[in-house]
Write a protein that holds these residues in place. Sequence first.
Motif: not given
Length: 362
Positions: A31-37, A78-81, A39-41, A16-20
């Motif tokens: 950009q939205a997905l990068a920001l979410r990643a 983290l993906l869009d619903e 945030i979780i890190l 999970e850490r590598e994927a994020l």
Amino acid sequence: MRIGRPLPELMLTQSEREALRNWARRPKSAQALALRAKIILSCAEGKTNTEVASLFQVTKQMIGKWRARFLDRRLDGLLDEPRPGTPRKVSDADVERVLTMTLESLPRDATHWSTRSLAQQCGLSRSTVSRIWRAFALQPHRIETFKLSKDPLFIEKVRDIVGLYLNPPDRALVLCVDEKSQIQALDRTQPLLPMRPGQAERRSHDDRRHGTTSLFAALDVKTGSVIGACHRRHRSVEFRKFLDTIDRAVPAALEVHLILDNYGTHKTASIRSWLAKRPRFHVHFTPTSASWINLVERWFAALTEKQIRRGTPRSVQQLENAIKSYLTVTNESPKPFIWAKSADDILASVARFCKRTSETRH
């Protein structure tokens, strides 16, 4: 001491850490997905929602939302619903494949993808490829140009000129001066067909050239009025005559700050001698390859759009009369161009652009 509900512990597996990290660092991630990643890190490092919100300049509620969704559904959260309506026929993997191929590969027989060629390669329809491109604002057929200044005094010159725009000196006139050289008097080889309902104006593709003129212009930054003169040649002799025109037009009690580019006619011995004899004139040179900082260029663009591009002068004299007419109209109700960015904003923007260009080098 912490007040409120305790935050659930957020632990990451190695995969999970590598994927994020891949989502956060990959330059072409959404950009939205990068920001979410990111945030979780950050949350996984033990930071509070308040600390993470401050770090990324977002709300605490947003941090709490993505923390909760990750704890509930891990990476999928983290993906869009999925949106309501007819089930999607194009999967996320298809979208990612189209984006990856568009951004990171080229067709064998062309310099860029078209919807037809990419659709054939991906096994999707042209309309699907087109919709994906529109959703991510991709236009492979378009290209833009840029030029970074290599002037060693770039920072100092930007601060000097922007300072004149934002905080002009008292009892002084700030003039942006430049030449629009080699303006061609272009007539069409056949008469124009005027516009009518349902049909645009039409003109022949070829032209008849009747000569050129050069426009010397000085834009008053404060009022938007313009001092202009047309000359058939573009030498330091003509530029000196234009300086005489400025000298006569500006009241003797005012200091004059001239913003000029680095063209050779502005730096000849005769021009330096002229300026030395008139101490009220102060020259500020723009950085090399940075004509965008000279406000008179914006006025030249308006002149081209409104008067020159679609004009059909049959002689140089007609062209000069049209330019003089535009000058008269401009000065009847002048409107200044408002400079909005500070020098710090400009330099920060240039720094970000330089970083992007350096990261894309192979």
